[in-house]
Design a protein around this motif. Structure first.
Motif, PDB file in Angstrom:
ATOM      1  N   ALA A 209       0.815  -1.224   0.000  1.00 17.50           N
ATOM      2  CA  ALA A 209       0.000   0.000   0.000  1.00 17.50           C
ATOM      3  C   ALA A 209       0.846   1.270   0.000  1.00 17.50           C
ATOM      4  N   GLY A 210       2.179   1.111   0.123  1.00 18.93           N
ATOM      5  CA  GLY A 210       3.071   2.268   0.117  1.00 18.93           C
ATOM      6  C   GLY A 210       3.279   2.899   1.480  1.00 18.93           C
ATOM      7  N   ILE A 211       2.722   2.288   2.529  1.00 18.81           N
ATOM      8  CA  ILE A 211       2.899   2.818   3.885  1.00 18.81           C
ATOM      9  C   ILE A 211       4.325   2.538   4.369  1.00 18.81           C
ATOM     10  N   ARG A 212       4.835   1.363   4.005  1.00 21.81           N
ATOM     11  CA  ARG A 212       6.211   0.985   4.321  1.00 21.81           C
ATOM     12  C   ARG A 212       7.040   1.015   3.033  1.00 21.81           C
ATOM     13  N   LYS A 213       8.286   1.459   3.162  1.00 18.99           N
ATOM     14  CA  LYS A 213       9.144   1.587   1.984  1.00 18.99           C
ATOM     15  C   LYS A 213       9.467   0.228   1.387  1.00 18.99           C
ATOM     16  N   GLU A 214       9.811  -0.718   2.262  1.00 19.15           N
ATOM     17  CA  GLU A 214      10.152  -2.051   1.770  1.00 19.15           C
ATOM     18  C   GLU A 214       9.950  -3.078   2.875  1.00 19.15           C
ATOM     19  N   LEU A 215       9.849  -4.316   2.447  1.00 21.09           N
ATOM     20  CA  LEU A 215       9.675  -5.441   3.361  1.00 21.09           C
ATOM     21  C   LEU A 215      11.025  -6.110   3.591  1.00 21.09           C
ATOM     22  N   SER A 216      11.383  -6.296   4.853  1.00 22.59           N
ATOM     23  CA  SER A 216      12.623  -7.003   5.168  1.00 22.59           C
ATOM     24  C   SER A 216      12.344  -8.500   5.300  1.00 22.59           C
ATOM     25  N   VAL A 217      13.091  -9.298   4.578  1.00 21.44           N
ATOM     26  CA  VAL A 217      13.010 -10.758   4.695  1.00 21.44           C
ATOM     27  C   VAL A 217      14.194 -11.193   5.543  1.00 21.44           C
ATOM     28  N   THR A 228      14.464 -19.224   2.928  1.00 25.88           N
ATOM     29  CA  THR A 228      13.726 -18.376   3.867  1.00 25.88           C
ATOM     30  C   THR A 228      12.906 -19.239   4.832  1.00 25.88           C
ATOM     31  N   ALA A 229      12.590 -18.668   5.977  1.00 28.65           N
ATOM     32  CA  ALA A 229      11.921 -19.413   7.041  1.00 28.65           C
ATOM     33  C   ALA A 229      10.530 -19.875   6.601  1.00 28.65           C
ATOM     34  N   VAL A 230      10.137 -21.047   7.097  1.00 25.45           N
ATOM     35  CA  VAL A 230       8.850 -21.653   6.725  1.00 25.45           C
ATOM     36  C   VAL A 230       7.900 -21.599   7.922  1.00 25.45           C
ATOM     37  N   SER A 271       7.137 -20.882   2.778  1.00 22.07           N
ATOM     38  CA  SER A 271       8.287 -20.023   3.055  1.00 22.07           C
ATOM     39  C   SER A 271       7.904 -18.563   2.874  1.00 22.07           C
ATOM     40  N   VAL A 272       8.740 -17.676   3.408  1.00 13.45           N
ATOM     41  CA  VAL A 272       8.463 -16.237   3.285  1.00 13.45           C
ATOM     42  C   VAL A 272       8.394 -15.826   1.814  1.00 13.45           C
ATOM     43  N   LEU A 273       9.317 -16.339   0.998  1.00 10.91           N
ATOM     44  CA  LEU A 273       9.294 -15.977  -0.422  1.00 10.91           C
ATOM     45  C   LEU A 273       8.071 -16.551  -1.127  1.00 10.91           C
ATOM     46  N   GLU A 274       7.627 -17.740  -0.724  1.00  7.23           N
ATOM     47  CA  GLU A 274       6.397 -18.303  -1.294  1.00  7.23           C
ATOM     48  C   GLU A 274       5.198 -17.428  -0.942  1.00  7.23           C
ATOM     49  N   VAL A 275       5.168 -16.928   0.284  1.00  7.63           N
ATOM     50  CA  VAL A 275       4.075 -16.040   0.702  1.00  7.63           C
ATOM     51  C   VAL A 275       4.101 -14.744  -0.110  1.00  7.63           C
ATOM     52  N   ILE A 276       5.284 -14.203  -0.305  1.00 11.82           N
ATOM     53  CA  ILE A 276       5.415 -12.967  -1.091  1.00 11.82           C
ATOM     54  C   ILE A 276       4.883 -13.182  -2.509  1.00 11.82           C
ATOM     55  N   LYS A 277       5.286 -14.292  -3.137  1.00  5.84           N
ATOM     56  CA  LYS A 277       4.828 -14.575  -4.509  1.00  5.84           C
ATOM     57  C   LYS A 277       3.316 -14.796  -4.552  1.00  5.84           C
ATOM     58  N   GLY A 293      19.662  -9.809   7.478  1.00  5.00           N
ATOM     59  CA  GLY A 293      20.133 -10.872   8.356  1.00  5.00           C
ATOM     60  C   GLY A 293      19.005 -11.527   9.144  1.00  5.00           C
ATOM     61  N   ARG A 294      19.297 -12.689   9.666  1.00  5.71           N
ATOM     62  CA  ARG A 294      18.311 -13.402  10.486  1.00  5.71           C
ATOM     63  C   ARG A 294      17.914 -12.566  11.696  1.00  5.71           C
ATOM     64  N   ARG A 295      16.734 -12.839  12.217  1.00 11.38           N
ATOM     65  CA  ARG A 295      16.215 -12.131  13.393  1.00 11.38           C
ATOM     66  C   ARG A 295      16.331 -13.053  14.611  1.00 11.38           C
ATOM     67  N   GLU A 296      16.825 -12.486  15.709  1.00  9.97           N
ATOM     68  CA  GLU A 296      16.997 -13.276  16.925  1.00  9.97           C
ATOM     69  C   GLU A 296      15.656 -13.850  17.383  1.00  9.97           C
ATOM     70  N   GLY A 297      15.669 -15.122  17.754  1.00  2.00           N
ATOM     71  CA  GLY A 297      14.458 -15.759  18.257  1.00  2.00           C
ATOM     72  C   GLY A 297      13.678 -16.515  17.201  1.00  2.00           C
ATOM     73  N   ASP A 298      14.005 -16.311  15.923  1.00  3.45           N
ATOM     74  CA  ASP A 298      13.294 -17.006  14.850  1.00  3.45           C
ATOM     75  C   ASP A 298      13.825 -18.426  14.675  1.00  3.45           C
ATOM     76  N   ILE A 299      12.919 -19.338  14.338  1.00  2.88           N
ATOM     77  CA  ILE A 299      13.321 -20.709  14.050  1.00  2.88           C
ATOM     78  C   ILE A 299      13.244 -20.942  12.543  1.00  2.88           C
TER      79      ILE A 299
END
Length: 335
Positions: A209-217, A228-230, A271-277, A293-299
């Motif tokens: 919607a243009g509210i955020r400049k970009e999505l971080s994966v 990418t994480a599933v 996966s995150v990329l599958e969701v994006i597509k 980079g990876r985010r702390e706490g993510d599996i």
């Protein structure tokens, strides 16, 4: 008519569950502190169902306020959603998470004990499994040391409830959610976090919607199909209906133990990329994203085996990932 208390009932999952409860003929009392929602949601619930739930603005961390609430409130069951829920934030602010997520739970259970109330449903999480050894994850998977403070509050919460059930003959069900997405078909309620979104889908829709400049994966070096994480994404309406099924199980006394737990997910990992597509296809909107980079706490990966919930609760998902993403985009556009 059975009266049900819903804490956090103006939140994302809570509001959808309130709608399903009222559609099923339950009388609903909502408690919410409005820390991550607005009173507009109450109006939207009323528009959808034609019934205005009773509402109390209460911070459940304040013990005396919880006591005052229960002095005049007689209910047939409680669905407890109220909690802080962001993995990253929980690691940065652990004490806030313990105070809010554990303190409020204890205060409510104390009132249930003292007033002989029964039928408690706990909003738990698949984070209790950590990085499971086997996929899909069944309820037999061991509960591992939590990767985040948020996950730990859910583990501790389940332990508190289980011990309370054993000591005081309370009947309770913990629903271990995977990743809720989407919006009600009316597009009058959906996921609208205050501030920067902590979950993937609102960040996706706000970027489109243009509210955020970009999505971080966060990370592309996981041992998955595309790095990418599933995760397991379940439509929020399907999730809400699981609460109705669990509640009826308790009210009708068809539960087999006084503390039970069920996985509530779609049973499919994406996966995150599958969701994006999939979102780009469902919305027709290209997404501006970048790998970070990876985010702390993510599996790495988590998706559910829902056989137990399908059989015992007589519940199953009805809506697809594409439907969830399309409804989330319609909801974003309405904003």
């Amino acid at each position: 008519m059975k009266r049900i208390l819903v804490t956090g009932g103006l939140g994302f999952i809570g509001s959808h569950t309130v709608v399903e409860l009222q559609n099923e003929g339950f009388e609903v009392v909502i408690v919410d502190d409005l820390s991550n929602t607005t009173l507009k949601v109450l109006e939207s619930i009323t528009e959808i169902t034609g019934t205005r739930p009773t509402f109390h603005q209460i911070d459940l961390r304040i013990k005396n306020d919880v006591k005052t609430l229960f002095k005049t409130l007689k209910v047939d069951g409680i669905i407890h959603f109220s909690a802080f829920k962001a993995v990253g934030e929980s690691i940065q602010n652990p004490l806030d998470y313990y105070e809010n997520n554990i303190g409020s739970l204890v205060y409510i259970l104390q009132e249930m004990r003292d007033r002989n109330l029964d039928n408690f449903i706990f909003s738990s999480s698949c984070t209790v499994y950590g990085q499971a050894d086997e996929l899909p994850i069944t309820e037999n998977a061991p509960v591992k040391k939590a990767e985040s403070t948020y996950g730990n509050t859910k583990q501790i919460g389940e332990e508190i409830i289980q011990e309370t059930c054993k000591a005081h003959q309370l009947n309770a069900i913990a629903l271990r959610y995977f990743n809720p997405i989407g919006a009600h078909e009316s597009v009058k309620i959906g996921e609208l976090p205050i501030g920067v979104p902590q979950n993937l889908i609102p960040f996706v829709t706000q970027t489109a919607a243009g509210i955020r400049k970009e999505l971080s994966v966060f990370g592309d070096d996981y041992p998955t199909i595309d790095g990418t994480a599933v995760r397991d994404y379940i439509h929020v309406v399907d999730l809400a209906k699981a609460h109705i099924a669990a509640l009826k199980r308790l009210i009708n006394k068809t539960n087999k133990q006084n503390f039970e737990f069920f996985n509530v997910g779609s049973g499919k990992g994406s996966s995150v990329l599958e969701v994006i597509k999939a979102f780009e296809k469902a919305s027709g909107q290209p997404l501006n994203y970048k790998i970070v980079g990876r985010r702390e706490g993510d599996i790495t990966s988590a998706y559910a085996n829902t056989t137990k919930a399908n059989k015992e609760l007589n519940w199953k998902t009805e809506k697809s990932l594409d439907e969830g993403l399309a409804s989330a985009w319609k909801w974003q556009q309405r904003q």
